[in-house]
Design an enzyme around this catalytic site. Sequence first.
Site, short mmCIF file in Angstrom:
data_model
loop_
_atom_site.label_atom_id
_atom_site.label_comp_id
_atom_site.label_asym_id
_atom_site.label_seq_id
_atom_site.Cartn_x
_atom_site.Cartn_y
_atom_site.Cartn_z
N HIS A 195 0.84 -1.19 0.00
CA HIS A 195 0.00 0.00 0.00
C HIS A 195 0.87 1.24 0.00
CE1 HIS A 195 -3.14 2.83 1.17
NE2 HIS A 195 -3.96 1.93 0.68
N ASP B 7 -8.04 -5.10 -0.37
CA ASP B 7 -8.47 -5.91 -1.50
C ASP B 7 -8.08 -7.37 -1.38
OD1 ASP B 7 -9.86 -4.04 -3.08
OD2 ASP B 7 -7.96 -3.04 -3.48
N1 COA Z 1 4.20 -7.33 -4.25
C1 COA Z 1 5.54 -7.36 -4.34
N2 COA Z 1 6.31 -6.27 -4.16
C2 COA Z 1 5.67 -5.14 -3.87
C3 COA Z 1 4.28 -5.05 -3.72
C4 COA Z 1 3.54 -6.21 -3.94
N3 COA Z 1 2.21 -6.20 -3.85
N4 COA Z 1 3.94 -3.78 -3.43
C5 COA Z 1 5.08 -3.09 -3.39
N5 COA Z 1 6.13 -3.90 -3.64
C6 COA Z 1 7.54 -3.55 -3.69
C7 COA Z 1 7.84 -2.83 -5.00
O1 COA Z 1 8.20 -3.73 -6.01
C8 COA Z 1 8.98 -1.93 -4.59
O2 COA Z 1 10.16 -2.68 -4.53
P1 COA Z 1 11.57 -2.03 -4.94
O3 COA Z 1 11.79 -0.93 -3.96
O4 COA Z 1 12.52 -3.16 -4.83
O5 COA Z 1 11.38 -1.51 -6.34
C9 COA Z 1 8.60 -1.53 -3.17
O6 COA Z 1 7.78 -2.59 -2.67
C10 COA Z 1 7.82 -0.23 -3.15
O7 COA Z 1 6.84 -0.37 -4.16
P2 COA Z 1 5.97 0.77 -4.75
O8 COA Z 1 5.29 0.29 -5.97
O9 COA Z 1 6.76 2.03 -4.79
O10 COA Z 1 4.91 0.89 -3.62
P3 COA Z 1 3.84 1.90 -3.64
O11 COA Z 1 3.67 2.22 -2.24
O12 COA Z 1 4.04 3.00 -4.58
O13 COA Z 1 2.66 1.04 -4.33
C11 COA Z 1 0.78 -0.26 -4.57
C12 COA Z 1 1.54 0.71 -3.68
C13 COA Z 1 -0.60 -0.46 -3.95
C14 COA Z 1 0.58 0.32 -5.99
C15 COA Z 1 1.56 -1.58 -4.66
O14 COA Z 1 1.78 -2.07 -3.36
C16 COA Z 1 0.84 -2.60 -5.50
O15 COA Z 1 0.92 -2.55 -6.73
N6 COA Z 1 0.14 -3.59 -4.85
C17 COA Z 1 -0.56 -4.62 -5.58
C18 COA Z 1 -1.89 -4.08 -6.12
C19 COA Z 1 -2.89 -3.90 -5.03
O16 COA Z 1 -3.11 -4.77 -4.19
N7 COA Z 1 -3.56 -2.74 -5.06
C20 COA Z 1 -4.62 -2.43 -4.12
C21 COA Z 1 -4.23 -1.34 -3.20
S1 COA Z 1 -5.46 -1.10 -1.94
#
Ligand code: COA
Length: 359
Positions: free
Chosen positions: A266, A320
């Site tokens: 998140h 989710d």
């Molecule tokens: N699975 C694996 N790795 C994850 C992850 C996940 N669900 N969510 C984040 N990470 C990792 C990223 O790959 C990144 O790794 P890195 O630093 O080695 O590149 C790190 O954690 C930070 O990721 P980032 O995408 O910058 O996190 P964010 O805070 O911007 O993104 C989301 C948040 C929600 C977009 C992301 O967690 C995600 O795509 N989750 C899956 C989709 C989901 O469940 N969405 C519903 C949200 S309520």
Amino acid sequence: MEPPKLSTPEYSPGLADVPAAESAVSFIDGKRARLEYRGISTETLARESSFEETTWLLLKGELPTQKELADFDEQLRQHRKLPYRMVELLKSLPPDGHPMEALQASVAALGMFFPSRNVTDSASNWEAVLRLVASLPTLVAAFHRLRKGEEAINPRSDLDHAANFYYMLFEREPSPAIRKVLDACLILHAEHTMNASTFAARVTGSTLASPYSVICAAIGTLSGPLHGGANEEVLEMLDKIGPASNARAWLEQAVAKKAKIMGFGHRVYKVKDPRATVLQELAENVFAETSRPALYELAVELERVAAGILGPKGIYPNVDFYSGIVYQVAGHPARPVHADLRDRPRLRLAGALAGAAPE
Ligand code: COA
């Protein structure tokens, strides 16, 4: 003379740590797993409030008196029905189309049936709010039924918001536990500070576009798999994993491939999303009636093994992760009407129904 060099303005990818506005409506503490609406924790609201009462709280800033709540509830009930031509319009949409696109298109159309373009008129804005909150479930349920070749069901004014939504989908009333969990889902998805769909809505609203256009922008943003669409992806992911005993090996492999684990992580929460915790609690009451589904057992096991693998990076289940399973058990469609659909038009509805969106 040489022209002055233009310096590239600094920018922050994804607007990370760039506050665009402050929210007086809700508050998140991502380290302490806390989400509050107007100062009240969402766990308390999900357990003890109703969708109608929470909606008033969000809209007006404080809890309603009994009379205010009764009047508001009555007004919502009166705004549920769709114009006949709206149903005709829904009938003409492709049945294998994505329900979020159907919702977006029908909200835009609703704005044409009930023009509300003078946004300086507070009475007209309030009317639009009532119609949007009250009739989104009617639109969703109607499209769900029409695309299967069934008749749309008229709303019932003797049922509350959650029970009526269920009734319009399935032509039967929900059990008390299912009604409660559906009501709680609507509460938990009703607001989430400046998430992507709220941001999109506010940008649209800042141009003085009509409330219907504002909600259309939010629905489009919500529909993406990284936002409200994640719960569908979770169900697909769980299907692929197979039995719970596969969870660890599957996760290790997915992490090694740097795959995104859907329903985890998140932008703000670096601990387990509090909405996931309360949803699980309420889901257990439903499972007491229906038995604990294998999919849920698998999800719990995946969460357990992920705590050791993803937990140290601050990646935990978000709302989710469990919501798709809860909707499925509550009887909501979790699979496309036609098996050959390429996209995943199913579950990303709760936030839109609640008038806002999950992050
Ligand atoms: N699975 C694996 N790795 C994850 C992850 C996940 N669900 N969510 C984040 N990470 C990792 C990223 O790959 C990144 O790794 P890195 O630093 O080695 O590149 C790190 O954690 C930070 O990721 P980032 O995408 O910058 O996190 P964010 O805070 O911007 O993104 C989301 C948040 C929600 C977009 C992301 O967690 C995600 O795509 N989750 C899956 C989709 C989901 O469940 N969405 C519903 C949200 S309520």
